[in-house]
Design an enzyme around this catalytic site. Structure first.
Site, short mmCIF file in Angstrom:
data_model
loop_
_atom_site.label_atom_id
_atom_site.label_comp_id
_atom_site.label_asym_id
_atom_site.label_seq_id
_atom_site.Cartn_x
_atom_site.Cartn_y
_atom_site.Cartn_z
N LEU A 6 -6.68 7.09 6.74
CA LEU A 6 -6.37 6.04 5.77
C LEU A 6 -7.62 5.52 5.07
O LEU A 6 -8.71 5.49 5.63
CB LEU A 6 -5.66 4.88 6.48
CG LEU A 6 -4.34 5.26 7.17
CD1 LEU A 6 -3.71 4.02 7.82
CD2 LEU A 6 -3.35 5.90 6.20
N HIS A 7 -7.42 5.13 3.81
CA HIS A 7 -8.49 4.53 3.01
C HIS A 7 -7.88 3.39 2.20
O HIS A 7 -6.68 3.11 2.31
CB HIS A 7 -9.14 5.59 2.12
CG HIS A 7 -8.15 6.41 1.33
ND1 HIS A 7 -7.36 5.88 0.34
CD2 HIS A 7 -7.78 7.72 1.42
CE1 HIS A 7 -6.60 6.81 -0.18
NE2 HIS A 7 -6.81 7.94 0.47
N HIS A 33 -4.48 3.90 0.42
CA HIS A 33 -3.30 3.70 1.27
C HIS A 33 -3.05 2.20 1.50
O HIS A 33 -1.92 1.73 1.45
CB HIS A 33 -3.50 4.35 2.65
CG HIS A 33 -3.64 5.84 2.63
ND1 HIS A 33 -4.82 6.47 2.96
CD2 HIS A 33 -2.77 6.82 2.33
CE1 HIS A 33 -4.65 7.79 2.89
NE2 HIS A 33 -3.41 8.02 2.50
N ASP A 85 -0.57 10.97 -6.71
CA ASP A 85 0.26 12.17 -6.60
C ASP A 85 1.47 11.95 -7.50
O ASP A 85 2.59 11.78 -7.02
CB ASP A 85 0.67 12.38 -5.14
CG ASP A 85 -0.55 12.48 -4.24
OD1 ASP A 85 -1.17 13.54 -4.19
OD2 ASP A 85 -0.91 11.46 -3.59
N SER A 92 -9.22 9.61 -1.73
CA SER A 92 -8.41 10.65 -1.10
C SER A 92 -8.96 10.89 0.29
O SER A 92 -10.18 10.79 0.51
CB SER A 92 -8.52 11.93 -1.92
OG SER A 92 -8.10 13.03 -1.14
N ARG A 106 -9.29 13.61 1.56
CA ARG A 106 -10.12 14.81 1.49
C ARG A 106 -11.56 14.52 1.03
O ARG A 106 -12.44 15.35 1.23
CB ARG A 106 -9.48 15.85 0.57
CG ARG A 106 -8.22 16.46 1.17
CD ARG A 106 -7.66 17.54 0.26
NE ARG A 106 -6.50 18.20 0.85
CZ ARG A 106 -5.26 17.81 0.71
NH1 ARG A 106 -4.99 16.74 -0.02
NH2 ARG A 106 -4.26 18.47 1.28
P1 AMP Z 1 -1.39 10.97 1.78
O1 AMP Z 1 -1.80 10.36 3.07
O2 AMP Z 1 -2.48 11.64 1.03
O3 AMP Z 1 -0.15 11.81 1.91
O4 AMP Z 1 -0.99 9.74 0.85
C1 AMP Z 1 0.00 8.83 1.24
C2 AMP Z 1 0.39 8.00 0.06
O5 AMP Z 1 -0.75 7.28 -0.42
C3 AMP Z 1 0.92 8.83 -1.13
O6 AMP Z 1 1.99 8.13 -1.74
C4 AMP Z 1 -0.28 8.90 -2.03
O7 AMP Z 1 0.06 9.09 -3.39
C5 AMP Z 1 -0.90 7.54 -1.80
N1 AMP Z 1 -2.31 7.55 -2.16
C6 AMP Z 1 -3.28 8.39 -1.71
N2 AMP Z 1 -4.45 8.15 -2.31
C7 AMP Z 1 -4.22 7.12 -3.18
C8 AMP Z 1 -5.04 6.41 -4.11
N3 AMP Z 1 -6.31 6.70 -4.28
N4 AMP Z 1 -4.46 5.41 -4.83
C9 AMP Z 1 -3.16 5.11 -4.67
N5 AMP Z 1 -2.33 5.76 -3.81
C10 AMP Z 1 -2.85 6.75 -3.08
#
Ligand code: AMP
Length: 283
Positions: A33-34, A37, A151, A186, A188
């Site tokens: 998480l960042h 999230h 996304d 992200s 990543r």
């Molecule tokens: P993930 O853990 O990458 O699957 O992301 C989980 C949720 O957080 C998804 O709805 C992503 O679109 C959202 N998310 C990830 N990075 C960001 C960001 N930088 N800004 C806003 N939402 C994000």
């Protein structure tokens, strides 16, 4: 914060809260998480009585085994971050709890949205996303669910899935959260080398310049300009850049009045794949 690993126990717990008319906001994540999230979780906290966050690295949405194996896992830090924003419930199931022994996706028809952009480069990705999000919605049965515009294609696909399957969850899109230098946050990003991390803000800078050009130049000319820029970049490899309509996600050549457009980009920084997008003005 209450932590659940088993879907049945979570369902029982949530059903008691629902019986007290508590509203539930849901934020599905893959962990690591960042602040991006956390911005979704804060939004969900504002608008609901309780917030459920899931952390599950979903194997069926990865077409690249190495990307799946190397996906960062930082559960104890994630737990601290979730507590810092007063998350109520964490759902952190095992792969077996979600898929049993059958780790495969269901097939979805998202009216063509799945064949554009990411769909062209990540085989089966959106069937995996549809499978996990539908499964999680069936377990949590939230009132509202929060997804990032980072996304954007995923957000549109989830909206389509909910509509087509008459699932009673309101889907909320949240703005992209960025580092100070503009790089979209992200999970990543943590895997970028120092040189790639320093180079990566070039992606958002290019998007901003494309947005400016969209006032006076047509979409194909802008795409060619971006392709040329990346051809000359020593560290970043462009996978795609496209200007597409928000609703259909189809690439456009020329803009039409009354429609909403975005520029979308995917770039390799070494072996790390980064995506980003930006809303374009259409006057
Ligand atoms: P993930 O853990 O990458 O699957 O992301 C989980 C949720 O957080 C998804 O709805 C992503 O679109 C959202 N998310 C990830 N990075 C960001 C960001 N930088 N800004 C806003 N939402 C994000």
């Amino acid at each position: 914060m209450n932590v659940f690993k088993e879907k049945h126990a979570l369902k029982v717990y949530l059903s008691k809260l629902k019986a007290q008319n508590k509203t539930i906001g849901f934020v599905p994540t893959m962990g690591a998480l960042h602040q991006g999230h956390l911005s979704l979780i804060k939004k969900a906290k504002e608008k609901n009585d309780l917030v459920v966050v899931s952390i599950f690295v979903n194997p069926t949405q990865f077409d690249n085994k190495e990307d799946l194996a190397k996906y960062p896992k930082t559960l104890s830090n994630d737990t601290k971050l979730l507590e810092s924003v007063s998350c109520d419930i964490l759902f952190h199931p095992t792969v077996a709890e979600i898929y049993d022994k059958n780790i495969i996706s269901k097939k979805f028809d998202f009216d063509g949205l799945e064949h554009e952009m990411e769909g062209k480069f990540r085989d089966g990705h959106f069937d995996g996303v549809g499978t996990i999000v539908k499964t999680l919605f069936e377990i949590v049965e939230p009132d509202k669910a929060y997804f990032g515009k980072k996304d954007f294609q995923q957000l549109q696909i989830i909206k389509k899935m909910v509509k087509k399957n008459r699932i009673h969850v309101k889907i909320k899109g949240c703005e992209i959260f960025r580092e100070k230098d503009g790089l979209a946050m992200s999970s990543r990003n943590a895997r970028l080398s120092k040189a790639h991390r320093e180079a990566a803000p070039f992606i958002y800078n290019t998007l901003k310049q494309a947005r400016k050009k969209f006032g006076t130049e047509n979409a194909s000319t802008i795409s060619e300009w971006v392709e040329h820029l990346f051809k000359n970049h020593p560290l970043l490899d462009l996978e795609y850049f496209t200007i597409a309509e928000e609703k259909t996600l189809k690439t456009i050549k020329n803009k039409e009045s009354g429609k909403k457009y975005r520029a979308f980009i995917a770039v390799f920084a070494g072996d790390i794949r980064l995506i980003d997008n930006i809303r374009l003005k259409n006057n």
